[in-house]
Design a protein around this motif. Sequence first.
Motif, short mmCIF file in Angstrom:
data_model
loop_
_atom_site.label_atom_id
_atom_site.label_comp_id
_atom_site.label_asym_id
_atom_site.label_seq_id
_atom_site.Cartn_x
_atom_site.Cartn_y
_atom_site.Cartn_z
N ARG A 141 0.84 -1.19 0.00
CA ARG A 141 0.00 0.00 0.00
C ARG A 141 0.88 1.24 0.00
N LEU A 142 0.56 2.20 -0.87
CA LEU A 142 1.33 3.44 -1.00
C LEU A 142 0.44 4.62 -0.62
N ASP A 143 1.06 5.62 -0.02
CA ASP A 143 0.31 6.85 0.26
C ASP A 143 0.08 7.66 -1.01
N ALA A 144 1.04 7.60 -1.95
CA ALA A 144 0.95 8.35 -3.21
C ALA A 144 1.08 7.38 -4.37
N ALA A 145 0.60 7.80 -5.55
CA ALA A 145 0.68 6.96 -6.73
C ALA A 145 2.14 6.64 -7.07
N ALA A 147 3.74 6.41 -9.93
CA ALA A 147 4.34 7.14 -11.05
C ALA A 147 5.33 6.27 -11.81
N ALA A 148 5.00 4.99 -11.95
CA ALA A 148 5.84 4.05 -12.70
C ALA A 148 4.95 3.03 -13.37
N GLU A 149 5.55 2.28 -14.28
CA GLU A 149 4.84 1.20 -14.98
C GLU A 149 5.50 -0.12 -14.63
N PHE A 150 4.67 -1.15 -14.47
CA PHE A 150 5.18 -2.44 -14.02
C PHE A 150 4.70 -3.56 -14.94
N THR A 151 5.46 -4.64 -14.97
CA THR A 151 5.13 -5.82 -15.77
C THR A 151 4.40 -6.83 -14.91
N PRO A 152 3.26 -7.36 -15.38
CA PRO A 152 2.59 -8.41 -14.60
C PRO A 152 3.52 -9.57 -14.29
N LEU A 153 3.36 -10.14 -13.11
CA LEU A 153 4.25 -11.21 -12.67
C LEU A 153 4.29 -12.36 -13.66
N ALA A 154 3.14 -12.73 -14.21
CA ALA A 154 3.10 -13.87 -15.13
C ALA A 154 3.99 -13.66 -16.34
N ARG A 167 9.36 0.93 -15.24
CA ARG A 167 9.60 1.95 -16.24
C ARG A 167 8.81 3.20 -15.87
N GLY A 168 9.06 4.28 -16.57
CA GLY A 168 8.26 5.47 -16.36
C GLY A 168 8.96 6.55 -15.55
N GLU A 169 8.17 7.52 -15.10
CA GLU A 169 8.69 8.73 -14.45
C GLU A 169 9.57 8.41 -13.24
N ARG A 170 9.12 7.52 -12.36
CA ARG A 170 9.88 7.22 -11.14
C ARG A 170 10.51 5.83 -11.20
N ALA A 171 10.88 5.42 -12.39
CA ALA A 171 11.49 4.09 -12.54
C ALA A 171 12.75 3.96 -11.71
N SER A 172 13.58 5.02 -11.67
CA SER A 172 14.84 4.94 -10.92
C SER A 172 14.58 4.73 -9.43
#
Length: 338
Positions: A141-145, A147-154, A167-172
């Motif tokens: 659970r996060l307090d804020a979004a 800001a990244a993109e994730f790959t489904p586990l499967a 990936r995305g804005e906060r990928a680093s």
Amino acid sequence: MPLSHLTLVVPDLLWADPDLRREATRELPLPALGWLLGRGQARAQAQSASACLAELFAAPADLPVARALARADGLAADDGHWLCADPVHLRVEQDYLLLADARMFALNQAEADALVATLNSHFGQDGLCFYAPTPNRWYLRLDAASAAEFTPLAEAAAQNIDFHLPRGERASYWRHMLNELQMLLFNHPVNEAREQAGAPVINSVWPWGQGDAALRAPAAQLWADSPLPLALASQAGARAASAPAQLDAAWLAAQSGEALIWLDTLSGVLRYQDGYGWRQRLQALEADYFAPLAQALKTGQLGRLTLRSPGEAGFCAQLGAAERWKFWRSPRTLAELT
């Protein structure tokens, strides 16, 4: 109203490598499946299982299902931002890390609770809170979004994780957080005990499934043997239940309208190259599903069947009332599909 149309989705019915496919199906009689593939004129349709789910439910590609899965596992997930954060084992393979999901290791609740307690103690000040309502399904659970993109586990299972990292804005930030988390778990007492026992260590988590989206159910009724499609169905407002162990005439007669069954029984064994396990499970599917469905089509009890198999060597076959009379269409084996 009888069952007019059934969509049966069975990911990974085909090995992508033709040589492995021939070897895996050698002396493996599958007459009902062969009849369905021949009469339905199976056509190639390469598509991952996650992409197939996203298409069926008109969902974003990253499958925003974390909140629905968390609720299904008994968590109060109405506020905040949620991610699945499932426990994984990362193994060094030459010059990269290979991901193994919970299909490849056993983890008990006490171990999960101890690992999650350590993560919360370390990351709590960053507004991150981990939960382990089951040993194999964890959440964040996060307090804020994010800001990244994730790959489904499967999609990442049994793969080089370099191609699937955030990936995305906060990928680093997320990549740094995962590196920090892996170092935190490296010498954890739970992992030390597992290593001594010869069990795979839990040395990372895999974030995925963020966000909320309005989904569209592909059918009024859905059955599945895994939590993900059930959660998507619930989120889309469809009736959803565990898949029956086997189909028979009575079960089919009790259904009506349009329905979908998702069976994920082959994915793990194929992805982890377990040919023996794949053959065993395919034989069970032949007896429990393909044979009853072929009989239902032949007798007219089932109006139409769509058989889909997402995967690297995916395909789709469609059979209606007319197909049962087309005797000139010969049965086809899995080895014959391209």
